[in-house]
Design an enzyme around this catalytic site. Sequence first.
Site, PDB file in Angstrom:
ATOM      1  N   GLY A 286       0.712  -1.273  -0.194  1.00 59.12           N
ATOM      2  CA  GLY A 286       0.010   0.167  -0.067  1.00 59.12           C
ATOM      3  C   GLY A 286       0.911   1.412  -0.026  1.00 59.12           C
ATOM      4  N   THR A 287       1.969   1.286   0.845  1.00 61.12           N
ATOM      5  CA  THR A 287       2.727   2.670   0.919  1.00 61.12           C
ATOM      6  C   THR A 287       3.179   2.688  -0.480  1.00 61.12           C
ATOM      7  OG1 THR A 287       3.108   2.011   3.224  1.00 61.12           O
ATOM      8  CG2 THR A 287       4.728   3.721   2.241  1.00 61.12           C
TER       9      THR A 287
ATOM     10  N   ALA B  29      -2.189  -6.380  -0.273  1.00 65.36           N
ATOM     11  CA  ALA B  29      -2.441  -7.647  -0.211  1.00 65.36           C
ATOM     12  C   ALA B  29      -2.827  -8.000   1.448  1.00 65.36           C
ATOM     13  CB  ALA B  29      -1.679  -8.570  -0.552  1.00 65.36           C
ATOM     14  N   HIS B  30      -1.954  -7.422   2.250  1.00 66.98           N
ATOM     15  CA  HIS B  30      -1.787  -8.112   3.568  1.00 66.98           C
ATOM     16  C   HIS B  30      -3.240  -7.581   4.497  1.00 66.98           C
ATOM     17  CE1 HIS B  30      -0.640  -4.703   6.257  1.00 66.98           C
ATOM     18  NE2 HIS B  30      -0.051  -4.062   5.115  1.00 66.98           N
TER      19      HIS B  30
ATOM     20  N   GLN C  91      -7.793   0.073   2.753  1.00 64.13           N
ATOM     21  CA  GLN C  91      -8.777  -0.445   3.975  1.00 64.13           C
ATOM     22  C   GLN C  91     -10.178  -0.905   3.370  1.00 64.13           C
ATOM     23  OE1 GLN C  91      -8.166  -1.483   7.008  1.00 64.13           O
ATOM     24  NE2 GLN C  91      -5.905  -0.416   7.253  1.00 64.13           N
TER      25      GLN C  91
ATOM     26  N   ASN D 210      -8.596   4.119   8.091  1.00 66.92           N
ATOM     27  CA  ASN D 210      -7.976   3.066   8.960  1.00 66.92           C
ATOM     28  C   ASN D 210      -8.187   3.233  10.495  1.00 66.92           C
ATOM     29  OD1 ASN D 210      -6.072   5.131   7.847  1.00 66.92           O
ATOM     30  ND2 ASN D 210      -4.600   4.189   9.251  1.00 66.92           N
TER      31      ASN D 210
ATOM     32  N   THR E 262      13.117  -6.774 -10.194  1.00 70.70           N
ATOM     33  CA  THR E 262      12.880  -7.916 -10.245  1.00 70.70           C
ATOM     34  C   THR E 262      11.407  -8.309  -9.575  1.00 70.70           C
ATOM     35  OG1 THR E 262      14.886  -8.681 -10.756  1.00 70.70           O
ATOM     36  CG2 THR E 262      13.264 -10.531 -10.196  1.00 70.70           C
TER      37      THR E 262
ATOM     38  N   CYS F 140       5.355   6.222  16.415  1.00 73.59           N
ATOM     39  CA  CYS F 140       6.102   7.048  15.944  1.00 73.59           C
ATOM     40  C   CYS F 140       7.625   6.463  15.814  1.00 73.59           C
ATOM     41  CB  CYS F 140       6.273   8.340  16.719  1.00 73.59           C
ATOM     42  SG  CYS F 140       7.098   8.384  18.235  1.00 73.59           S
TER      43      CYS F 140
HETATM   44  C1  LIG Z   1      -5.357   3.222   4.423  1.00 73.96           C
HETATM   45  C2  LIG Z   1      -3.920   2.786   4.549  1.00 73.96           C
HETATM   46  N1  LIG Z   1      -3.144   3.217   3.423  1.00 73.96           N
HETATM   47  C3  LIG Z   1      -1.999   2.541   3.301  1.00 73.96           C
HETATM   48  C4  LIG Z   1      -1.624   1.622   4.181  1.00 73.96           C
HETATM   49  C5  LIG Z   1       0.129   1.057   3.895  1.00 73.96           C
HETATM   50  O1  LIG Z   1      -0.107  -0.183   3.304  1.00 73.96           O
HETATM   51  P1  LIG Z   1       1.055  -0.995   3.715  1.00 73.96           P
HETATM   52  O2  LIG Z   1       0.978  -1.559   4.956  1.00 73.96           O
HETATM   53  O3  LIG Z   1       0.875  -2.226   2.667  1.00 73.96           O
HETATM   54  O4  LIG Z   1       2.362  -0.270   3.252  1.00 73.96           O
HETATM   55  C6  LIG Z   1      -2.344   1.309   5.130  1.00 73.96           C
HETATM   56  C7  LIG Z   1      -1.822   0.561   6.162  1.00 73.96           C
HETATM   57  O5  LIG Z   1      -2.157   0.206   7.445  1.00 73.96           O
HETATM   58  C8  LIG Z   1      -3.606   1.917   5.391  1.00 73.96           C
HETATM   59  O6  LIG Z   1      -4.414   1.506   6.311  1.00 73.96           O
END
Ligand SMILES: Cc1ncc(COP(=O)(O)O)c(C=O)c1O
Length: 389
Positions: A71-72, A202-203, A180, A152, A239, A326
């Site tokens: 996600g990040t 995915a997670h 989310q 989230n 890769t 933090c």
């Molecule tokens: C709303 C939201 N965006 C992005 C992320 C980041 O996802 P990832 O943990 O796959 O980097 C999260 C993870 O908690 C999230 O809740």
Amino acid sequence: MRTIYFDYNATTPLDERVREAMMPVLDQVWGNPSSVHHVGRQARALLDDFRERAALVLGCKPSEVIFTSGGTESVNLAILGTARLLRPKGRHIVTSAIEHHAVLHCCEYLVRNEGFNVTYLPVDREGLVSLEALESALRPDTMLVSIMAANNEIGTIQPIARIGALCHQRGIRFHTDAVQWFGKEPFDDVGSLNADLISVCAHKIHGPKGAGALCAASPLFPKPLLFGGAHENEHRAGTENLAGIAGLVTAMELFIPEPVFCREKLMPLAKRLIALVDRLEGVQLVGSRDSRLANTVSFVTEGSDSIALLAGLDLEGICASSGSACSAGSLEPSHVIRALGLGDEAANSLVRFSLGRESTHEEVALVEAVLPSVIERSQRLNKRPTPCE
Ligand SMILES: Cc1ncc(COP(=O)(O)O)c(C=O)c1O
């Protein structure tokens, strides 16, 4: 002591079928999809197949799926990559005050280092962005709007399709962080969200950590963040994590069209937790009572703080969460609660229960039994004078 895992918004356990889909890729199809020989070609065929399957779930073209590390990274690629692509059009971005830090920190970076301006839309007491506020924030130099589909921390669901339609009327690209939201709400295809860029991970849906995707409507692909190869149709070098992609795509197929967080199952459990929170003095439910994820119940407490509450719950075997940690490992006050206008004491006392597939009424009963005393204990500890007083 038994474990009660009420932290599904943090992550979810790997599904058995997802694990089974990953194992042959780890054990047998371990080639590099960029290699020209038959071992590599076998991996490439699988990668192409996964991309088609992901596109089928999302309702987009395979070429519009960019696999990422989660996600990040998807959010970073959407925001930094689009800002850099569309810089000639303007340097103004609109987002909301309650986005995940993946979004907020990208925006702050662009302001500090690349000359962009960002408008942070306020939210109401329920955490909802107003369409009127969005409309008046849009400027001729606005090139991107980024609003999350579901929050989230408090679970508020935004009117994404309407926000996207407004952006499109004004010719502005729209990104939604749907990390989310997928697997929790009904979904037909990306067209129904009116978004040009959609972040997936995915997670959060019983897939592996370190795998995600950005769905990007052609032809305006974000500029890449990673360089060093022509992978992912030149959108993301490196890769490919084929086993992770196998897990992501299997989880998407299993858990997005038919949301794995089943509203009918989760609502009665969440209702009991909401009723519990409503009964407790000095405790306030946060988020929306109507437009909310069925699995998320968050609250703030007078005269207490998140660390004491989470530690007290953990001693009872209950895994819950608050805002974000933090870098020093302690808890930051929740920027989401601050944005709701609830003040610093509330922002320091957020507790989030997020339920999932394995959650039961029996587990909720245990929380009902121990939460009042956990809160009381934490409030007593909070009141105790420090040795210097
Ligand atoms: C709303 C939201 N965006 C992005 C992320 C980041 O996802 P990832 O943990 O796959 O980097 C999260 C993870 O908690 C999230 O809740």
